[in-house]
Motif scaffolding. Structure first.
Motif, PDB file in Angstrom:
ATOM      1  N   VAL A 158       2.359 -92.417  12.281  1.00 29.18           N
ATOM      2  CA  VAL A 158       0.970 -92.068  12.604  1.00 29.18           C
ATOM      3  C   VAL A 158       0.913 -90.714  13.315  1.00 29.18           C
ATOM      4  O   VAL A 158       0.147 -89.822  12.934  1.00 29.18           O
ATOM      5  N   LYS A 159       1.738 -90.564  14.338  1.00 26.52           N
ATOM      6  CA  LYS A 159       1.746 -89.315  15.107  1.00 26.52           C
ATOM      7  C   LYS A 159       2.253 -88.146  14.262  1.00 26.52           C
ATOM      8  O   LYS A 159       1.767 -87.013  14.402  1.00 26.52           O
ATOM      9  N   ASN A 160       3.206 -88.413  13.395  1.00 24.75           N
ATOM     10  CA  ASN A 160       3.781 -87.363  12.552  1.00 24.75           C
ATOM     11  C   ASN A 160       2.713 -86.767  11.626  1.00 24.75           C
ATOM     12  O   ASN A 160       2.546 -85.547  11.540  1.00 24.75           O
ATOM     13  N   VAL A 161       1.959 -87.637  10.943  1.00 24.94           N
ATOM     14  CA  VAL A 161       0.914 -87.173  10.023  1.00 24.94           C
ATOM     15  C   VAL A 161      -0.224 -86.503  10.783  1.00 24.94           C
ATOM     16  O   VAL A 161      -0.706 -85.434  10.390  1.00 24.94           O
ATOM     17  N   SER A 162      -0.650 -87.128  11.875  1.00 29.13           N
ATOM     18  CA  SER A 162      -1.761 -86.589  12.657  1.00 29.13           C
ATOM     19  C   SER A 162      -1.434 -85.198  13.211  1.00 29.13           C
ATOM     20  O   SER A 162      -2.241 -84.264  13.107  1.00 29.13           O
ATOM     21  N   LYS A 163      -0.250 -85.054  13.782  1.00 21.78           N
ATOM     22  CA  LYS A 163       0.163 -83.774  14.363  1.00 21.78           C
ATOM     23  C   LYS A 163       0.318 -82.698  13.294  1.00 21.78           C
ATOM     24  O   LYS A 163      -0.096 -81.545  13.480  1.00 21.78           O
ATOM     25  N   THR A 164       0.908 -83.076  12.153  1.00 19.36           N
ATOM     26  CA  THR A 164       1.121 -82.108  11.069  1.00 19.36           C
ATOM     27  C   THR A 164      -0.209 -81.606  10.514  1.00 19.36           C
ATOM     28  O   THR A 164      -0.392 -80.407  10.290  1.00 19.36           O
ATOM     29  N   PHE A 165      -1.164 -82.519  10.313  1.00 21.16           N
ATOM     30  CA  PHE A 165      -2.471 -82.118   9.781  1.00 21.16           C
ATOM     31  C   PHE A 165      -3.212 -81.232  10.788  1.00 21.16           C
ATOM     32  O   PHE A 165      -3.824 -80.229  10.408  1.00 21.16           O
ATOM     33  N   SER A 166      -3.155 -81.606  12.055  1.00 17.19           N
ATOM     34  CA  SER A 166      -3.822 -80.821  13.087  1.00 17.19           C
ATOM     35  C   SER A 166      -3.244 -79.413  13.172  1.00 17.19           C
ATOM     36  O   SER A 166      -3.981 -78.425  13.302  1.00 17.19           O
ATOM     37  N   THR A 167      -1.922 -79.309  13.092  1.00 23.22           N
ATOM     38  CA  THR A 167      -1.252 -77.999  13.115  1.00 23.22           C
ATOM     39  C   THR A 167      -1.662 -77.162  11.904  1.00 23.22           C
ATOM     40  O   THR A 167      -1.918 -75.960  12.012  1.00 23.22           O
ATOM     41  N   ALA A 168      -1.752 -77.823  10.733  1.00 21.76           N
ATOM     42  CA  ALA A 168      -2.142 -77.119   9.505  1.00 21.76           C
ATOM     43  C   ALA A 168      -3.575 -76.603   9.600  1.00 21.76           C
ATOM     44  O   ALA A 168      -3.876 -75.486   9.146  1.00 21.76           O
ATOM     45  N   MET A 169      -4.459 -77.384  10.185  1.00 20.80           N
ATOM     46  CA  MET A 169      -5.854 -76.961  10.342  1.00 20.80           C
ATOM     47  C   MET A 169      -5.961 -75.771  11.284  1.00 20.80           C
ATOM     48  O   MET A 169      -6.737 -74.838  11.052  1.00 20.80           O
ATOM     49  N   THR A 170      -5.149 -75.773  12.345  1.00 20.57           N
ATOM     50  CA  THR A 170      -5.134 -74.644  13.286  1.00 20.57           C
ATOM     51  C   THR A 170      -4.646 -73.375  12.590  1.00 20.57           C
ATOM     52  O   THR A 170      -5.217 -72.280  12.781  1.00 20.57           O
ATOM     53  N   SER A 171      -3.623 -73.508  11.770  1.00 21.57           N
ATOM     54  CA  SER A 171      -3.093 -72.355  11.024  1.00 21.57           C
ATOM     55  C   SER A 171      -4.116 -71.851  10.010  1.00 21.57           C
ATOM     56  O   SER A 171      -4.291 -70.641   9.822  1.00 21.57           O
ATOM     57  N   LEU A 172      -4.798 -72.792   9.340  1.00 19.89           N
ATOM     58  CA  LEU A 172      -5.806 -72.426   8.350  1.00 19.89           C
ATOM     59  C   LEU A 172      -6.964 -71.667   8.995  1.00 19.89           C
ATOM     60  O   LEU A 172      -7.510 -70.726   8.403  1.00 19.89           O
ATOM     61  N   LYS A 173      -7.317 -72.064  10.200  1.00 25.31           N
ATOM     62  CA  LYS A 173      -8.402 -71.388  10.916  1.00 25.31           C
ATOM     63  C   LYS A 173      -8.073 -69.923  11.162  1.00 25.31           C
ATOM     64  O   LYS A 173      -8.942 -69.043  11.097  1.00 25.31           O
ATOM     65  N   LYS A 174      -6.804 -69.649  11.423  1.00 23.53           N
ATOM     66  CA  LYS A 174      -6.377 -68.274  11.689  1.00 23.53           C
ATOM     67  C   LYS A 174      -6.246 -67.454  10.400  1.00 23.53           C
ATOM     68  O   LYS A 174      -6.548 -66.258  10.383  1.00 23.53           O
ATOM     69  N   SER A 175      -5.815 -68.103   9.319  1.00 25.46           N
ATOM     70  CA  SER A 175      -5.528 -67.372   8.072  1.00 25.46           C
ATOM     71  C   SER A 175      -6.728 -67.282   7.132  1.00 25.46           C
ATOM     72  O   SER A 175      -6.906 -66.288   6.423  1.00 25.46           O
ATOM     73  N   ASP A 176      -7.555 -68.328   7.089  1.00 24.00           N
ATOM     74  CA  ASP A 176      -8.683 -68.353   6.150  1.00 24.00           C
ATOM     75  C   ASP A 176      -9.837 -69.128   6.785  1.00 24.00           C
ATOM     76  O   ASP A 176     -10.019 -70.323   6.549  1.00 24.00           O
ATOM     77  N   GLU A 177     -10.637 -68.424   7.568  1.00 28.51           N
ATOM     78  CA  GLU A 177     -11.689 -69.088   8.349  1.00 28.51           C
ATOM     79  C   GLU A 177     -12.771 -69.703   7.463  1.00 28.51           C
ATOM     80  O   GLU A 177     -13.328 -70.754   7.795  1.00 28.51           O
ATOM     81  N   ASP A 178     -13.067 -69.064   6.329  1.00 29.41           N
ATOM     82  CA  ASP A 178     -14.079 -69.614   5.423  1.00 29.41           C
ATOM     83  C   ASP A 178     -13.634 -70.956   4.850  1.00 29.41           C
ATOM     84  O   ASP A 178     -14.418 -71.909   4.779  1.00 29.41           O
ATOM     85  N   GLN A 179     -12.368 -71.023   4.415  1.00 26.46           N
ATOM     86  CA  GLN A 179     -11.826 -72.270   3.890  1.00 26.46           C
ATOM     87  C   GLN A 179     -11.770 -73.336   4.986  1.00 26.46           C
ATOM     88  O   GLN A 179     -12.050 -74.516   4.745  1.00 26.46           O
ATOM     89  N   TYR A 180     -11.411 -72.910   6.201  1.00 30.11           N
ATOM     90  CA  TYR A 180     -11.363 -73.824   7.350  1.00 30.11           C
ATOM     91  C   TYR A 180     -12.739 -74.429   7.600  1.00 30.11           C
ATOM     92  O   TYR A 180     -12.876 -75.648   7.779  1.00 30.11           O
ATOM     93  N   ASP A 181     -13.777 -73.580   7.617  1.00 26.80           N
ATOM     94  CA  ASP A 181     -15.147 -74.059   7.862  1.00 26.80           C
ATOM     95  C   ASP A 181     -15.598 -75.015   6.761  1.00 26.80           C
ATOM     96  O   ASP A 181     -16.294 -76.004   7.026  1.00 26.80           O
TER      97      ASP A 181
END
Length: 350
Positions: A124-147
């Protein structure tokens, strides 16, 4: 934590199964049971309040007698409490137990995959942490896709990272939108490969649990979502906003009823109108800042707890209990004096 959470989770799951896997019904019934179980502690607290009221004149005498000598006053007060059979902490214990129990219940409601579906917490923690980290990275690299993804998932990065309810929402979305695999869309190939087996495991575990997280079976009021307040009330309104609004109204209702009952029991008591809004505003804040499941528990707790406490105040309030104690003392005194009178008459006749 697990020592307490496991048996509580078993009860929650049992109630959910009784109502076709309804998460909301299990929270409601669980809240009723918990509040009923705590009634003896509430009565004990009321008795402690009665004792405090009963010995108040004696306490006032001690304060006059010892004046500023705090040490002698404390010793005398302690002796008085012991002689009268009153616990100095009797009124605090129920409150402390309620607070501790509330913390456990919050952790249960926020972690239904671990405690109700019996999922592996590491996965549970592995998937949750990985997805959260990916969303943070996406926000920095592609804000439109993140939104775009944030809007699609009602994702709140500040509150979703450590909430299993948010992860359940992702899993549900992934299951019900096979053409739009959200994990594959957000995670990099390396990240997805790392957690793919865990995702499959969690999807299977969630399906097998049979737990439904909608408030109503045929309505889309998803308790896994976090309302998240927006100043654009009409443009950004979501159905989940009904949870914090209802939490506010429920707590306001119980606060008003409690104040009216206290005023009826003790007309000289201060109204404390300023405190009237404190708990309702806390409920509103909690409702908007935490997942709907927690807000729904707050609604149930306010209504069920408020109803029981109101009944307690009406039938076991300090003044009612004090009056019953005085009647009991007067009856005992009457019986004693009657025995003495009968004994005297019997001796006189002889």
């Amino acid at each position: 934590m697990n020592l307490i959470n496991k048996p509580l989770a078993f009860i929650l799951r049992f109630f959910a199964d009784l109502f076709g896997g309804s998460f909301a019904a299990s929270i409601l019934l669980f809240t009723v049971v918990i509040n009923v179980v705590l009634i003896p502690l509430s009565i004990k607290s009321q008795k402690s309040a009665v004792g405090q009221t009963r010995i108040k004149p004696k306490l006032d005498e001690l304060k006059k007698k010892y004046g500023d000598d705090r040490q002698k006053l404390a010793t005398a007060q302690q002796k008085l409490y012991q002689d009268e059979g009153i616990s100095m902490s009797g009124g605090c214990l129920p409150t402390i137990i309620r607070i501790v129990l509330m913390m456990w219940i919050y952790s249960l409601i926020l972690s239904p995959l671990t405690y109700m579906a019996n999922a592996d917490n590491v996965k549970v923690k592995n998937v949750s942490k990985t997805f959260s980290t990916a969303m943070t990275s996406l926000k920095k690299s592609d804000e439109d896709q993140y939104d775009k993804i944030k809007e699609k998932l009602s994702w709140d990065e500040k509150r979703s990272a450590n909430s299993e309810l948010a992860l359940i929402h992702l899993i549900d979305y992934d299951i019900h939108h096979p053409e739009d695999k959200i994990f594959e869309e957000v995670l990099s190939k390396k990240q997805y490969k790392k957690v793919k087996n865990d995702i499959v495991y969690l999807e299977r575990t969630h399906k097998d649990s049979g737990i439904n997280y909608n408030l109503f079976k045929n309505e889309k009021l998803d308790l896994t979502l976090t309302p998240g307040f927006s100043i654009n009330i009409f443009g950004d309104f979501k159905l989940i906003w009904l949870i914090p609004i209802s939490a506010f109204l429920a707590q306001m209702l119980t606060s008003v009823v409690s104040m009216l009952i206290n005023k009826k029991n003790n007309p000289d008591a201060p109204t404390m109108a300023g405190m009237l809004l404190t708990m309702p505003l806390i409920s509103l804040f909690i409702g908007f800042s935490l997942p709907g499941g927690v807000g729904f528990y707050w609604i149930c707790s306010s209504l069920v707890g408020g109803l029981i406490q109101s009944c307690m105040q009406l039938f076991y309030g300090p003044h009612q209990m004090l009056a019953r104690e005085r009647r009991k003392d007067l009856l005992e005194r009457y019986n004693f004096e009657k025995k003495q009178y009968d004994k005297f008459n019997s001796s006189a006749e002889e």
